[in-house]
Design a protein around this motif. Sequence first.
Motif, PDB file in Angstrom:
ATOM      1  N   GLN A  31       0.793  -1.300   0.065  1.00  0.00           N
ATOM      2  CA  GLN A  31       0.135   0.225   0.163  1.00  0.00           C
ATOM      3  C   GLN A  31       1.037   1.243  -0.025  1.00  0.00           C
ATOM      4  O   GLN A  31       0.323   2.235   0.052  1.00  0.00           O
ATOM      5  CB  GLN A  31      -1.027   0.048   1.147  1.00  0.00           C
ATOM      6  N   GLY A  32       2.284   0.995  -0.152  1.00  0.00           N
ATOM      7  CA  GLY A  32       3.076   2.319  -0.125  1.00  0.00           C
ATOM      8  C   GLY A  32       2.976   2.818  -1.341  1.00  0.00           C
ATOM      9  O   GLY A  32       2.571   2.586  -2.387  1.00  0.00           O
ATOM     10  N   THR A  33       4.024   4.041  -1.416  1.00  0.00           N
ATOM     11  CA  THR A  33       4.192   4.673  -2.736  1.00  0.00           C
ATOM     12  C   THR A  33       5.423   4.114  -3.642  1.00  0.00           C
ATOM     13  O   THR A  33       6.246   3.449  -3.140  1.00  0.00           O
ATOM     14  CB  THR A  33       4.442   6.026  -2.400  1.00  0.00           C
ATOM     15  N   GLU A  34       5.170   4.565  -4.822  1.00  0.00           N
ATOM     16  CA  GLU A  34       6.343   3.989  -5.566  1.00  0.00           C
ATOM     17  C   GLU A  34       7.755   4.419  -5.207  1.00  0.00           C
ATOM     18  O   GLU A  34       8.655   3.641  -5.027  1.00  0.00           O
ATOM     19  CB  GLU A  34       6.271   4.583  -7.050  1.00  0.00           C
ATOM     20  N   GLU A  38      11.040   2.023  -4.161  1.00  0.00           N
ATOM     21  CA  GLU A  38      12.250   2.193  -4.770  1.00  0.00           C
ATOM     22  C   GLU A  38      13.203   2.609  -3.732  1.00  0.00           C
ATOM     23  O   GLU A  38      14.367   1.887  -3.834  1.00  0.00           O
ATOM     24  CB  GLU A  38      12.098   3.459  -5.789  1.00  0.00           C
ATOM     25  N   ALA A  39      13.022   3.427  -2.791  1.00  0.00           N
ATOM     26  CA  ALA A  39      13.833   3.655  -1.862  1.00  0.00           C
ATOM     27  C   ALA A  39      14.201   2.774  -0.741  1.00  0.00           C
ATOM     28  O   ALA A  39      15.422   2.518  -0.318  1.00  0.00           O
ATOM     29  CB  ALA A  39      13.736   4.998  -0.856  1.00  0.00           C
ATOM     30  N   MET A  40      12.978   2.201  -0.174  1.00  0.00           N
ATOM     31  CA  MET A  40      13.365   1.009   0.894  1.00  0.00           C
ATOM     32  C   MET A  40      13.254  -0.360   0.517  1.00  0.00           C
ATOM     33  O   MET A  40      13.823  -1.147   1.384  1.00  0.00           O
ATOM     34  CB  MET A  40      12.036   1.610   1.774  1.00  0.00           C
ATOM     35  N   ALA A  41      12.713  -0.923  -0.222  1.00  0.00           N
ATOM     36  CA  ALA A  41      12.400  -2.109  -0.416  1.00  0.00           C
ATOM     37  C   ALA A  41      13.649  -2.987  -1.382  1.00  0.00           C
ATOM     38  O   ALA A  41      13.350  -2.999  -2.660  1.00  0.00           O
ATOM     39  CB  ALA A  41      11.050  -2.448  -1.388  1.00  0.00           C
ATOM     40  N   GLN A  42      14.788  -2.859  -0.783  1.00  0.00           N
ATOM     41  CA  GLN A  42      15.879  -3.449  -1.549  1.00  0.00           C
ATOM     42  C   GLN A  42      15.915  -4.675  -1.980  1.00  0.00           C
ATOM     43  O   GLN A  42      16.618  -4.748  -3.127  1.00  0.00           O
ATOM     44  CB  GLN A  42      17.082  -3.126  -0.325  1.00  0.00           C
ATOM     45  N   SER A  43      15.217  -5.783  -1.382  1.00  0.00           N
ATOM     46  CA  SER A  43      15.446  -6.964  -1.915  1.00  0.00           C
ATOM     47  C   SER A  43      14.014  -7.211  -3.235  1.00  0.00           C
ATOM     48  O   SER A  43      14.046  -8.185  -3.581  1.00  0.00           O
ATOM     49  CB  SER A  43      14.967  -7.924  -1.000  1.00  0.00           C
ATOM     50  N   ARG A  44      13.391  -5.973  -3.296  1.00  0.00           N
ATOM     51  CA  ARG A  44      12.413  -6.109  -4.415  1.00  0.00           C
ATOM     52  C   ARG A  44      11.341  -7.064  -4.045  1.00  0.00           C
ATOM     53  O   ARG A  44      11.053  -7.776  -5.186  1.00  0.00           O
ATOM     54  CB  ARG A  44      13.031  -5.985  -5.979  1.00  0.00           C
ATOM     55  N   PRO A  45      10.709  -7.233  -2.908  1.00  0.00           N
ATOM     56  CA  PRO A  45       9.616  -8.099  -2.732  1.00  0.00           C
ATOM     57  C   PRO A  45       8.419  -7.990  -3.577  1.00  0.00           C
ATOM     58  O   PRO A  45       8.078  -6.831  -4.119  1.00  0.00           O
ATOM     59  CB  PRO A  45       9.486  -7.824  -1.267  1.00  0.00           C
ATOM     60  N   PRO A  46       7.754  -8.956  -3.638  1.00  0.00           N
ATOM     61  CA  PRO A  46       6.603  -8.937  -4.496  1.00  0.00           C
ATOM     62  C   PRO A  46       5.501  -7.985  -3.804  1.00  0.00           C
ATOM     63  O   PRO A  46       5.189  -7.736  -2.611  1.00  0.00           O
ATOM     64  CB  PRO A  46       5.955  -9.979  -4.382  1.00  0.00           C
ATOM     65  N   ARG A  47       4.902  -7.113  -4.731  1.00  0.00           N
ATOM     66  CA  ARG A  47       3.891  -6.173  -4.340  1.00  0.00           C
ATOM     67  C   ARG A  47       2.352  -6.651  -4.133  1.00  0.00           C
ATOM     68  O   ARG A  47       1.695  -6.206  -3.395  1.00  0.00           O
ATOM     69  CB  ARG A  47       3.655  -4.965  -5.126  1.00  0.00           C
ATOM     70  N   ASP A  48       2.471  -7.705  -4.732  1.00  0.00           N
ATOM     71  CA  ASP A  48       1.038  -8.237  -4.775  1.00  0.00           C
ATOM     72  C   ASP A  48       0.717  -9.608  -3.710  1.00  0.00           C
ATOM     73  O   ASP A  48      -0.119 -10.065  -3.755  1.00  0.00           O
ATOM     74  CB  ASP A  48       0.697  -9.136  -6.074  1.00  0.00           C
ATOM     75  N   GLU A  49       1.488  -9.614  -2.738  1.00  0.00           N
ATOM     76  CA  GLU A  49       1.492 -10.360  -1.437  1.00  0.00           C
ATOM     77  C   GLU A  49       1.296  -9.477  -0.242  1.00  0.00           C
ATOM     78  O   GLU A  49       1.491  -8.393  -0.311  1.00  0.00           O
ATOM     79  CB  GLU A  49       2.660 -11.175  -1.408  1.00  0.00           C
ATOM     80  N   PRO A  50       0.958 -10.482   0.692  1.00  0.00           N
ATOM     81  CA  PRO A  50       0.624  -9.321   2.054  1.00  0.00           C
ATOM     82  C   PRO A  50       2.055  -8.648   2.573  1.00  0.00           C
ATOM     83  O   PRO A  50       3.034  -9.257   2.420  1.00  0.00           O
ATOM     84  CB  PRO A  50       0.235 -10.586   3.145  1.00  0.00           C
ATOM     85  N   TRP A  51       1.666  -7.374   3.010  1.00  0.00           N
ATOM     86  CA  TRP A  51       2.735  -6.638   3.774  1.00  0.00           C
ATOM     87  C   TRP A  51       2.178  -6.342   5.088  1.00  0.00           C
ATOM     88  O   TRP A  51       1.056  -6.162   5.532  1.00  0.00           O
ATOM     89  CB  TRP A  51       2.929  -5.220   2.959  1.00  0.00           C
ATOM     90  N   TYR A  52       3.208  -6.193   6.034  1.00  0.00           N
ATOM     91  CA  TYR A  52       2.699  -6.006   7.506  1.00  0.00           C
ATOM     92  C   TYR A  52       3.405  -4.708   8.181  1.00  0.00           C
ATOM     93  O   TYR A  52       4.525  -4.302   7.784  1.00  0.00           O
ATOM     94  CB  TYR A  52       3.584  -7.201   8.118  1.00  0.00           C
TER      95      TYR A  52
END
Length: 103
Positions: A31-34, A38-52
Amino acid sequence: MNQAMYSIGQIIHHRLFGYRGVVVDVDPVFQGTEEWYEAMAQSRPPRDEPWYHVLVDGQPVETYVAQRNLEPGDPSVPVEHPYVETFFSSFENGMYRARTQVN
């Protein structure tokens, strides 16, 4: 879309960064911004799975973590965080009990 593996009040462990925490909210998909991704998700995890949303043990911070970077944490020790009492009423049998919301 995948099913959430962790629930609110559950203690987790971050696989990459090694910290413990407690889940305070679950988003079915990112649910975050692009810009944040780009700045924080260094391992590039899937966006279409749950986030906590996670309160980090021993630090006054909350993180936003992809499901694939989490695993169950040690439920025998409570999480130390200044907002634990804001979200939860008690710690029983290795799980936090969410405060009931009254409007």
